[in-house]
Design a protein around this motif. Structure first.
Motif, PDB file in Angstrom:
ATOM      1  N   ASP A  70       0.820  -1.213   0.000  1.00 35.91           N
ATOM      2  CA  ASP A  70       0.000   0.000   0.000  1.00 35.91           C
ATOM      3  C   ASP A  70       0.857   1.268   0.000  1.00 35.91           C
ATOM      4  O   ASP A  70       0.698   2.140   0.853  1.00 35.91           O
ATOM      5  CB  ASP A  70      -0.945   0.004   1.209  1.00 35.91           C
ATOM      6  N   SER A  90       1.047   3.163   3.774  1.00 36.89           N
ATOM      7  CA  SER A  90       0.035   3.932   4.498  1.00 36.89           C
ATOM      8  C   SER A  90       0.032   3.672   5.994  1.00 36.89           C
ATOM      9  O   SER A  90      -0.456   4.493   6.771  1.00 36.89           O
ATOM     10  CB  SER A  90      -1.348   3.612   3.930  1.00 36.89           C
ATOM     11  N   SER A  92      -1.787   1.406   7.451  1.00 39.88           N
ATOM     12  CA  SER A  92      -3.121   1.013   7.891  1.00 39.88           C
ATOM     13  C   SER A  92      -3.258  -0.482   8.184  1.00 39.88           C
ATOM     14  O   SER A  92      -4.319  -0.926   8.615  1.00 39.88           O
ATOM     15  CB  SER A  92      -4.161   1.437   6.843  1.00 39.88           C
ATOM     16  N   ASN A 144      -3.478   6.327   8.545  1.00 40.43           N
ATOM     17  CA  ASN A 144      -3.665   6.187   7.112  1.00 40.43           C
ATOM     18  C   ASN A 144      -2.886   7.300   6.406  1.00 40.43           C
ATOM     19  O   ASN A 144      -3.462   8.311   5.993  1.00 40.43           O
ATOM     20  CB  ASN A 144      -5.154   6.253   6.752  1.00 40.43           C
ATOM     21  N   GLU A 146      -1.318   9.108   3.491  1.00 37.88           N
ATOM     22  CA  GLU A 146      -1.647   9.103   2.068  1.00 37.88           C
ATOM     23  C   GLU A 146      -0.779  10.035   1.237  1.00 37.88           C
ATOM     24  O   GLU A 146      -0.756   9.921   0.019  1.00 37.88           O
ATOM     25  CB  GLU A 146      -3.120   9.484   1.879  1.00 37.88           C
ATOM     26  N   GLN A 159      -1.954  12.700   6.839  1.00 33.45           N
ATOM     27  CA  GLN A 159      -2.851  11.689   7.371  1.00 33.45           C
ATOM     28  C   GLN A 159      -4.261  11.984   6.868  1.00 33.45           C
ATOM     29  O   GLN A 159      -4.793  13.077   7.064  1.00 33.45           O
ATOM     30  CB  GLN A 159      -2.812  11.721   8.908  1.00 33.45           C
ATOM     31  N   ALA A 231      -9.888   2.705   6.822  1.00 34.74           N
ATOM     32  CA  ALA A 231      -8.678   2.919   6.028  1.00 34.74           C
ATOM     33  C   ALA A 231      -8.366   1.744   5.116  1.00 34.74           C
ATOM     34  O   ALA A 231      -7.372   1.770   4.394  1.00 34.74           O
ATOM     35  CB  ALA A 231      -7.493   3.149   6.974  1.00 34.74           C
ATOM     36  N   TYR A 232      -9.246   0.750   5.117  1.00 30.34           N
ATOM     37  CA  TYR A 232      -8.961  -0.503   4.404  1.00 30.34           C
ATOM     38  C   TYR A 232      -9.816  -0.670   3.155  1.00 30.34           C
ATOM     39  O   TYR A 232      -9.348  -1.068   2.108  1.00 30.34           O
ATOM     40  CB  TYR A 232      -9.195  -1.668   5.367  1.00 30.34           C
TER      41      TYR A 232
END
Length: 312
Positions: A70, A90, A92, A144, A146, A159, A231-232
């Motif tokens: 990710d 990420s 997560s 998370n 990004e 975040q 976040a998944y």
């Protein structure tokens, strides 16, 4: 402020674009479910791809969600006068707590720990645990990360807000972060500076950060409005945005509403793809910027957008 699409290109063979960087006449792209670093030329033609970690699990053209690293952010680091690409997961899920340092110049700094592949693998678990353990650091959301960007002596992590959480800017001094990243003797976990920001919303949903880039005195970012509560899982994309954070706002204690505008197509209708990252190609006069944006179609392909941003 207005962001208008001037060109859209689709890539079936670049899955799930999530990070973008520019160096010279080339653009580098990573995807969140791909083990490859893709290189485009100045005309955005795909020129090469190079494995940055083990390609096992990529047989179907996308790494499974529960196994993928990710990679959601990428930035150019200058270290000892040479450029390196830093790609970060990420955070997560356990598999998503790694970073990769790519060896552009061909010297030895990335070869240690790279094994058969072209990037050095770095465990970020301690750094991400530190963020999770500090009270209120993540603004009420699960971890998370990004967006990743470096500039003006700092590394910036974005975040992404999830549900009722906040969008958070996490800043580190590069003089502390790089020694930690490289595992230098005596290096400590870097100390973070935290800022909170509010982005546009729709139907009780708030847009969330998705990419970052430092240019001039601003931290430019992409954001998207996605109907998901964690976040998944992916959700329906309701729109994408471009904005910027003035560096004079970094570190302020209030939750600030930052300049943000939706990405519009040439006919004025909203672009409903999921913008994931950006670079500023150049400035054209006062308050006009040429941007390149990558977008993930959530079906295994990617788009590249050329965008004209006008800032009043």
């Amino acid at each position: 402020m207005k962001a208008t699409l001037t060109q859209t290109l689709h890539y079936d063979n670049v899955p799930s674009a999530s990070g973008l960087e520019m160096l010279g006449d080339h653009y580098y792209v990573v995807g969140d479910d791909s083990p490859y670093l893709y290189r485009l030329d100045k005309n955005f033609r795909l020129g090469s791809q190079e494995a940055i970690f083990d390609t096992a699990g990529f047989g179907s053209g996308r790494i499974a969600k529960d196994e993928k690293v990710d990679l959601e952010g990428m930035t150019l680091l200058q270290y000892q006068g040479k450029p390196y690409l830093l790609m970060m997961g990420s955070g997560s899920a356990p598999a998503r707590r790694k970073a990769y340092l790519y060896n552009i110049c061909g010297d030895d700094i990335c070869r240690e720990g790279a094994g058969m592949h072209s990037a050095r693998t770095i465990d970020l678990d301690k750094l991400y645990q530190q963020l999770e353990q500090e009270a209120d650091t993540l603004g009420g959301s699960l971890l998370n990360i990004e967006g990743v960007a470096a500039g003006h002596g700092k590394l910036y992590l974005l975040q992404r807000a999830i549900g009722a959480g906040q969008n958070v800017l996490i800043s580190y001094r590069l003089s502390e972060f790089i020694p930690f990243l490289l595992g230098e003797t005596g290096a400590q976990l870097p100390q973070s500076e935290i800022s909170y920001f509010r982005l546009p919303g729709l139907n009780h949903l708030q847009a969330g950060f998705s990419g970052a880039y430092v240019y001039d005195d601003k931290l430019f970012f992409t954001a998207s409005l996605e109907n998901t509560s964690d976040a998944y899982a992916d959700g329906e994309v309701l729109g994408s945005y471009i904005g910027y954070i003035p560096f004079t706002w970094v570190g302020k204690q209030d939750t600030l509403q930052i300049p943000t505008t939706p990405i519009l197509q040439a006919d004025g209708t909203p672009y409903t793809g999921k913008a994931e990252s950006l670079v500023v190609q150049k400035r054209e006069g006062k308050g006009r910027y040429r941007l390149v944006v990558v977008s993930d179609d959530d079906m295994g392909g990617s788009e590249l957008l050329e965008v004209l941003l006008s800032v009043e």
